[in-house]
Design a protein around this motif. Structure first.
Motif, PDB file in Angstrom:
ATOM      1  N   SER A 186       3.670 -14.645  61.273  1.00 51.57           N
ATOM      2  CA  SER A 186       2.332 -14.114  61.543  1.00 51.57           C
ATOM      3  C   SER A 186       2.039 -12.885  60.692  1.00 51.57           C
ATOM      4  O   SER A 186       0.974 -12.779  60.075  1.00 51.57           O
ATOM      5  CB  SER A 186       2.214 -13.770  63.028  1.00 51.57           C
ATOM      6  OG  SER A 186       1.000 -13.144  63.296  1.00 51.57           O
ATOM      7  N   LYS A 187       2.976 -11.950  60.656  1.00 52.18           N
ATOM      8  CA  LYS A 187       2.781 -10.739  59.856  1.00 52.18           C
ATOM      9  C   LYS A 187       2.693 -11.069  58.365  1.00 52.18           C
ATOM     10  O   LYS A 187       1.868 -10.520  57.632  1.00 52.18           O
ATOM     11  CB  LYS A 187       3.924  -9.754  60.076  1.00 52.18           C
ATOM     12  CG  LYS A 187       3.878  -9.049  61.406  1.00 52.18           C
ATOM     13  CD  LYS A 187       2.767  -8.037  61.417  1.00 52.18           C
ATOM     14  CE  LYS A 187       2.810  -7.250  62.715  1.00 52.18           C
ATOM     15  NZ  LYS A 187       1.681  -6.323  62.813  1.00 52.18           N
ATOM     16  N   ARG A 188       3.537 -11.983  57.912  1.00 49.08           N
ATOM     17  CA  ARG A 188       3.524 -12.393  56.507  1.00 49.08           C
ATOM     18  C   ARG A 188       2.183 -13.031  56.143  1.00 49.08           C
ATOM     19  O   ARG A 188       1.583 -12.720  55.122  1.00 49.08           O
ATOM     20  CB  ARG A 188       4.652 -13.390  56.262  1.00 49.08           C
ATOM     21  CG  ARG A 188       4.704 -13.957  54.868  1.00 49.08           C
ATOM     22  CD  ARG A 188       5.538 -15.218  54.816  1.00 49.08           C
ATOM     23  NE  ARG A 188       4.889 -16.281  55.568  1.00 49.08           N
ATOM     24  CZ  ARG A 188       5.505 -17.362  56.020  1.00 49.08           C
ATOM     25  NH1 ARG A 188       6.809 -17.517  55.823  1.00 49.08           N
ATOM     26  NH2 ARG A 188       4.852 -18.296  56.670  1.00 49.08           N
ATOM     27  N   ARG A 248      -0.734 -10.546  55.956  1.00 44.61           N
ATOM     28  CA  ARG A 248      -0.715  -9.786  54.716  1.00 44.61           C
ATOM     29  C   ARG A 248      -1.311 -10.615  53.575  1.00 44.61           C
ATOM     30  O   ARG A 248      -1.968 -10.094  52.692  1.00 44.61           O
ATOM     31  CB  ARG A 248       0.726  -9.388  54.384  1.00 44.61           C
ATOM     32  CG  ARG A 248       0.843  -8.528  53.141  1.00 44.61           C
ATOM     33  CD  ARG A 248       2.259  -8.117  52.851  1.00 44.61           C
ATOM     34  NE  ARG A 248       3.111  -9.227  52.498  1.00 44.61           N
ATOM     35  CZ  ARG A 248       4.158  -9.649  53.212  1.00 44.61           C
ATOM     36  NH1 ARG A 248       4.504  -9.052  54.338  1.00 44.61           N
ATOM     37  NH2 ARG A 248       4.889 -10.667  52.806  1.00 44.61           N
ATOM     38  N   THR A 279      10.585 -10.248  58.872  1.00 42.23           N
ATOM     39  CA  THR A 279       9.129 -10.265  58.990  1.00 42.23           C
ATOM     40  C   THR A 279       8.702 -11.613  59.534  1.00 42.23           C
ATOM     41  O   THR A 279       9.072 -12.659  58.994  1.00 42.23           O
ATOM     42  CB  THR A 279       8.475 -10.034  57.614  1.00 42.23           C
ATOM     43  OG1 THR A 279       8.987  -8.821  57.063  1.00 42.23           O
ATOM     44  CG2 THR A 279       6.981  -9.928  57.727  1.00 42.23           C
TER      45      THR A 279
END
Length: 58
Positions: free
Chosen positions: A11-13, A16, A8
């Motif tokens: 950016s995605k982490r 979230r 992951t």
């Protein structure tokens, strides 16, 4: 057991976790004693709410 195929990204982490922050409580000014208080609650310093004395204070 489920195992992620890809790492992951940061950016995605972080997207979230965007809603995990704390917000400061709202502060309003008491119209009678001009002390800060939380909205829609009895003033702790003078004991008034909506222009009426609700709680006796010393």
């Amino acid at each position: 057991m489920a195992v992620p195929k890809k790492k992951t990204s940061k950016s995605k982490r972080d997207m979230r976790r965007a809603h995990d922050f704390l917000t400061a409580p709202g502060i309003s000014i008491c119209p009678q004693c001009k002390e800060p208080k939380q909205p829609h609650r009895v003033c702790e310093s003078c004991g008034s709410y909506k222009g009426k004395d609700v709680v006796e204070t010393e």
